[in-house]
Design an enzyme around this catalytic site. Structure first.
Site, PDB file in Angstrom:
ATOM      1  N   ILE A 451      16.762  18.507 -50.442  1.00  0.00           N
ATOM      2  CA  ILE A 451      18.214  18.949 -51.031  1.00  0.00           C
ATOM      3  C   ILE A 451      18.201  20.002 -51.949  1.00  0.00           C
ATOM      4  O   ILE A 451      19.147  20.471 -52.563  1.00  0.00           O
ATOM      5  CB  ILE A 451      18.908  17.844 -51.516  1.00  0.00           C
ATOM      6  CG1 ILE A 451      18.136  17.242 -52.714  1.00  0.00           C
ATOM      7  CG2 ILE A 451      19.182  16.755 -50.548  1.00  0.00           C
ATOM      8  CD1 ILE A 451      18.841  15.909 -53.509  1.00  0.00           C
ATOM      9  N   GLY A 452      16.793  20.728 -52.210  1.00  0.00           N
ATOM     10  CA  GLY A 452      16.852  21.992 -53.158  1.00  0.00           C
ATOM     11  C   GLY A 452      15.435  21.983 -53.799  1.00  0.00           C
ATOM     12  O   GLY A 452      14.496  21.080 -53.443  1.00  0.00           O
ATOM     13  N   SER A 453      15.467  23.142 -54.182  1.00  0.00           N
ATOM     14  CA  SER A 453      14.002  23.728 -54.667  1.00  0.00           C
ATOM     15  C   SER A 453      14.127  24.048 -56.263  1.00  0.00           C
ATOM     16  O   SER A 453      15.306  24.565 -56.506  1.00  0.00           O
ATOM     17  CB  SER A 453      13.268  24.659 -53.949  1.00  0.00           C
ATOM     18  OG  SER A 453      13.142  24.106 -52.427  1.00  0.00           O
ATOM     19  N   PHE A 456       9.185  24.344 -60.241  1.00  0.00           N
ATOM     20  CA  PHE A 456       7.919  23.841 -59.842  1.00  0.00           C
ATOM     21  C   PHE A 456       7.936  22.881 -58.787  1.00  0.00           C
ATOM     22  O   PHE A 456       6.958  22.027 -58.927  1.00  0.00           O
ATOM     23  CB  PHE A 456       7.687  23.320 -61.436  1.00  0.00           C
ATOM     24  CG  PHE A 456       7.424  24.056 -62.280  1.00  0.00           C
ATOM     25  CD1 PHE A 456       8.201  23.958 -63.624  1.00  0.00           C
ATOM     26  CD2 PHE A 456       6.402  24.937 -62.573  1.00  0.00           C
ATOM     27  CE1 PHE A 456       8.041  24.754 -64.912  1.00  0.00           C
ATOM     28  CE2 PHE A 456       6.244  25.796 -63.443  1.00  0.00           C
ATOM     29  CZ  PHE A 456       6.931  25.673 -64.539  1.00  0.00           C
ATOM     30  N   GLY A 457       8.864  22.959 -57.986  1.00  0.00           N
ATOM     31  CA  GLY A 457       8.700  22.238 -56.783  1.00  0.00           C
ATOM     32  C   GLY A 457      10.024  21.751 -56.123  1.00  0.00           C
ATOM     33  O   GLY A 457      10.847  22.710 -56.052  1.00  0.00           O
ATOM     34  N   VAL A 459      13.129  19.007 -54.434  1.00  0.00           N
ATOM     35  CA  VAL A 459      13.919  17.782 -54.462  1.00  0.00           C
ATOM     36  C   VAL A 459      14.347  17.135 -53.232  1.00  0.00           C
ATOM     37  O   VAL A 459      14.875  18.003 -52.432  1.00  0.00           O
ATOM     38  CB  VAL A 459      15.013  17.930 -55.435  1.00  0.00           C
ATOM     39  CG1 VAL A 459      15.926  16.618 -55.731  1.00  0.00           C
ATOM     40  CG2 VAL A 459      14.669  18.543 -56.845  1.00  0.00           C
ATOM     41  N   LYS A 475      11.793  14.484 -57.161  1.00  0.00           N
ATOM     42  CA  LYS A 475      11.527  15.723 -57.591  1.00  0.00           C
ATOM     43  C   LYS A 475      10.068  15.892 -57.313  1.00  0.00           C
ATOM     44  O   LYS A 475       9.312  15.189 -58.228  1.00  0.00           O
ATOM     45  CB  LYS A 475      11.801  16.083 -59.101  1.00  0.00           C
ATOM     46  CG  LYS A 475      11.584  17.507 -59.316  1.00  0.00           C
ATOM     47  CD  LYS A 475      12.013  17.861 -60.763  1.00  0.00           C
ATOM     48  CE  LYS A 475      11.432  19.111 -61.337  1.00  0.00           C
ATOM     49  NZ  LYS A 475      11.601  19.319 -62.854  1.00  0.00           N
ATOM     50  N   ASP A 581      16.166  25.895 -70.476  1.00  0.00           N
ATOM     51  CA  ASP A 581      16.793  26.626 -68.960  1.00  0.00           C
ATOM     52  C   ASP A 581      17.853  26.129 -68.849  1.00  0.00           C
ATOM     53  O   ASP A 581      18.034  25.649 -67.330  1.00  0.00           O
ATOM     54  CB  ASP A 581      15.485  26.263 -68.210  1.00  0.00           C
ATOM     55  CG  ASP A 581      15.269  27.135 -66.904  1.00  0.00           C
ATOM     56  OD1 ASP A 581      15.815  28.080 -66.702  1.00  0.00           O
ATOM     57  OD2 ASP A 581      14.921  26.518 -65.846  1.00  0.00           O
TER      58      ASP A 581
END
Length: 764
Positions: A451-453, A456-457, A459, A475, A581
């Protein structure tokens, strides 16, 4: 296939609907290294010349309908794989292959780390040659028709972390050599015909998370070493055996266990009080034993319990009243005991389909659906005694209330106005999870669940079942990226002690080894069903898609939620937390609120005067996101709360203009999102507002239908002058927060207050 693509190295088509037979020509692709066709509809047999692929590393045929032409041909391809000296992963799990388990598997490469042959129709015994596969990390042979005993040679597989022999016909005692596998994290032996005692050297399994021994013929007492396993945090399943004797008080040492099932045995004596020390248990089943005595009062300490079954024993006494306070308890079975007294009517006892009390002839009261006899009236003397106790209780309560009021008043006068308390977001903790659990929850980290990036990795969305289905977000850290491990540690450290309704709730974490021996780290969060803010701000296809546009009120509520979270991090945490962030993709939405997430590069600061300047961590080279990093960080300034304020200011401007700070519009060195907004104020303010938002305002008072973020208010007026004043107020706050000079920026407490005033002024 192989004839036309001789240089092909990777062939990956897993998770599709391909059908037919596997091409007999694919072994001609002589350079092929990865062949993955899992989760399709392939039928027929596997080409017997697959061994021609001498460079093969991964051969995955899982979850198809391969069946060959009968037992003599189904597995004929396996001996040729001995030629694949680089083979690391081999899986034919979940097919229809039949035949005797070939001795040839002992000739596979010593580099093999995963051997999966479960859920087929395999016969025979485990060959002694299995000892040659010294690189194995996982051996999965469950759900077949295998027989015989576990060969002692299996103890030579020192690197083995997962062993699945469940649902077969294995017999005999567990060989002592099995306990040499000190790296095991899960052991599945359930549904076989194993017998004998559990040896005391089971204590060698220092890394074991899951132990399944149910549905066998084990006997004797349950050795105390089982309860002393330090890492046993997921499952201990010992049901359907012939264990005897009392349940050891050492069971209380399983302080991090989630599931304990010792049902259908021959246990005697009382349920130990120490069982109440297993605070993380969610599933507890002791039914169908010979347990006696009262139900321990200590069980009311099991705040996470969802399923409790004590039926078919010889328990007596009353049902502990504290059971009605176990808010997580969804299933309670106390049937066929000798319990007595009044049945509670609160909590789990309010639903007849959630409890079972059959066979307890001395129980009374409860909800009408249970059809129990009414409890006898108390004697008059007893009523007088209760009345006296009631009067004493009232007097004591009044005295305590007065004393508490005086104490509060004293504290109030001494300290002045108390800081507004932060509402804690109650998070139901999952227990520790293993890599195999997360692998199952995400379908093997399948692409369809991605479902996403992040920085650092990646998800993934997963479904986790522990006493009921729960949707989670996982994550997974890409440990090959520089700083990923530090990101994992930083996020764990930050999220360990902080709780706020507008921070993404973390459920648990996983630091383990995957099936091929690589380090694996992941964080597990509550799943936010409405995605991230970036998706809502920047994925509109046309103005007519108004139901997918966040309304004015929704955006304002999100801005308030984020400001509230930052105020908490900056002012109510010790040590102070600097996020570092903040950006739309790190703001996640559920149906009720916005949540700030991704603390991978956050900083923790102590506010004590003793901390020297040198002790504070430097932010030189800070890896925040371009466009949101405050300008002073670029000159080596230290991370600060005012740095987060700058990021928030840019975020606020972006929310109502739908312009990223990195938009092509700002390619000119002299133009930025800040200047774009500043130049439009005050007269041209409506020209910079997100046009989709204006379209929604004109059509439906700006209320989107897809997200439920406290939209029960409406704009007082919809005239252009009212909208102009509203947006002007919002943009002024954004500019104040994003000021180039840190000293000119607002503090988050003031930002929250100003936004609340705007909401009160323009919405009712």
């Amino acid at each position: 296939m192989g004839d036309t693509m001789p240089n092909l190295k990777v062939f990956y088509i897993s998770g599709n609907k391909f059908h037919g037979a596997i091409p007999v020509s694919f072994p001609n692709a002589s350079n092929l290294r990865y062949f993955e066709v899992a989760e399709n509809y392939f039928v027929g047999k596997v080409p017997v010349n697959v061994g021609k692929l001498k460079h093969l590393v991964n051969f995955n045929l899982e979850a198809n309908f391969l069946d060959g032409n009968g037992p003599l041909e189904d597995l004929a391809f396996i001996p040729s794989l001995a030629n694949c000296s680089n083979l690391q992963i081999f899986s034919i799990t979940r097919n229809r292959l039949e035949g005797k388990l070939p001795n040839a598997i002992g000739n596979f490469s010593s580099q093999l780390t995963y051997l999966g042959m479960g859920e087929n129709g395999l016969l025979g015994t485990i060959p002694m040659g299995i000892k040659n596969l010294i690189g194995l990390i996982a051996l999965m042979l469950g759900n077949n028709l295998l027989s015989g005993g576990i060969p002692s040679e299996i103890g030579d597989l020192k690197n083995l972390q997962g062993l699945g022999l469940n649902y077969n016909g294995f017999v005999g005692e567990i060989p002592s050599t099995l306990f040499n596998l000190t790296s095991l994290t899960f052991l599945y032996l359930e549904h076989n015909n194993f017998d004998g005692n559990i040896p005391s050297n089971v204590g060698n399994f220092w890394n074991l998370n899951e132990l399944y021994l149910s549905h066998n013929k084990f006997n004797g007492t349950i050795t105390q070493q089982v309860f002393a396993l330090p890492s046993l945090s997921m499952v201990l399943a010992l049901s359907d055996n012939s264990f005897i004797g009392p349940l050891s008080p050492d069971v209380g040492k399983l302080k991090t266990l989630s599931v304990l099932d010792i049902s259908k045995n021959k246990l005697l004596g009382k349920i130990p009080e120490s069982l109440g020390d297993c605070l993380t248990i969610q599933y507890l089943d002791l039914h169908a034993n010979h347990l006696e005595g009262k139900i321990p009062h200590s069980l009311i300490s099991l705040r996470n319990i969802r399923y409790l079954d004590l039926s078919n024993n010889k328990l007596c006494g009353e049902i502990p009243k504290g059971f009605q306070k176990l808010l997580s308890l969804k299933h309670l079975n106390l049937s066929f005991n000798d319990l007595e007294g009044e049945v509670p009517t609160v909590g789990v006892f309010t639903k007849a389909n959630s409890i079972s009390l059959l066979g307890n002839k001395k129980l009374c009261g409860g909800i009408p659906e249970l059809k129990l006899p009414p409890c006898p009236m108390k004697t008059r003397k007893h009523r007088k005694h209760l009345k006296l106790l009631e009067e004493i209780f009232i007097c004591v309560s009044i005295a305590l209330v007065l004393a508490s009021f005086l104490a509060f008043l004293t504290l109030y006068l001494r300290k002045g106005k108390e800081r507004e308390s932060t509402k804690l977001f109650k998070v139901e903790k999952l227990s520790k999870v293993s890599y195999s659990d997360l692998h199952r929850a995400t379908g093997g980290f399948h692409e369809k669940n991605l479902i996403g990036s992040g920085s650092f990795g990646s998800v993934y969305k997963g479904r986790f079942e522990q006493g009921g289905e729960q949707i989670i977000a996982i994550k997974v850290l890409d440990l090959l990226k520089s700083g990923a491990s530090k990101s994992f540690l930083a996020e764990c450290k930050v999220l360990k002690n902080i709780r706020h309704r507008n921070l993404v709730p973390i459920l648990t974490c996983c630091s383990s080894i995957d099936f091929v021996g690589n380090a694996f780290k992941a964080l597990v969060y509550e799943f936010m069903e409405n995605g991230d803010l970036d998706m809502w701000l920047h994925t509109h296809s046309n103005i007519d898609a108004r139901t997918n546009v966040l309304s004015v009120l929704q955006r304002l509520n999100i801005a308030i939620d984020v400001a509230s979270a930052l105020h908490y991090l900056h002012n109510d945490c010790e040590p102070m937390v600097i996020h570092c962030d903040l950006k739309p993709s790190n703001i996640l939405l559920d149906k009720l609120a916005a949540h700030v997430g991704d603390f991978g590069i956050s900083r923790l600061y102590s506010r004590t005067i003793e901390d020297s300047f040198e002790d504070q961590p430097s932010t030189f080279g800070l890896k925040g996101s371009i466009g949101y990093v405050p300008p002073e960080y670029g000159t080596g300034a230290k991370a600060s709360a005012l740095g987060d304020v700058y990021s928030y200011g840019i975020l606020l401007l972006e929310m109502f203009t739908a312009k990223r700070p990195t938009d092509d519009l700002f390619n000119n060195e002299n133009t930025s999102l800040y200047e774009y907004v500043e130049m439009a104020l005050p007269e041209q303010v409506m020209k910079i507002v997100d046009p989709f938002l204006l379209a929604c305002l004109e059509n439906s008072h700006g209320i989107a239908q897809d997200v439920e973020l406290d939209n029960h208010s409406n704009l007082v007026k919809i005239e252009e002058s009212t909208m102009h004043s509203f947006f002007l107020s919002i943009f002024k706050i954004g500019l104040s927060c994003a000021s180039i000079s840190p000293t000119n920026r607002l503090h988050m407490k003031d930002v929250t207050g100003e936004l609340e005033k705007i909401k009160k002024a323009f919405f009712v």
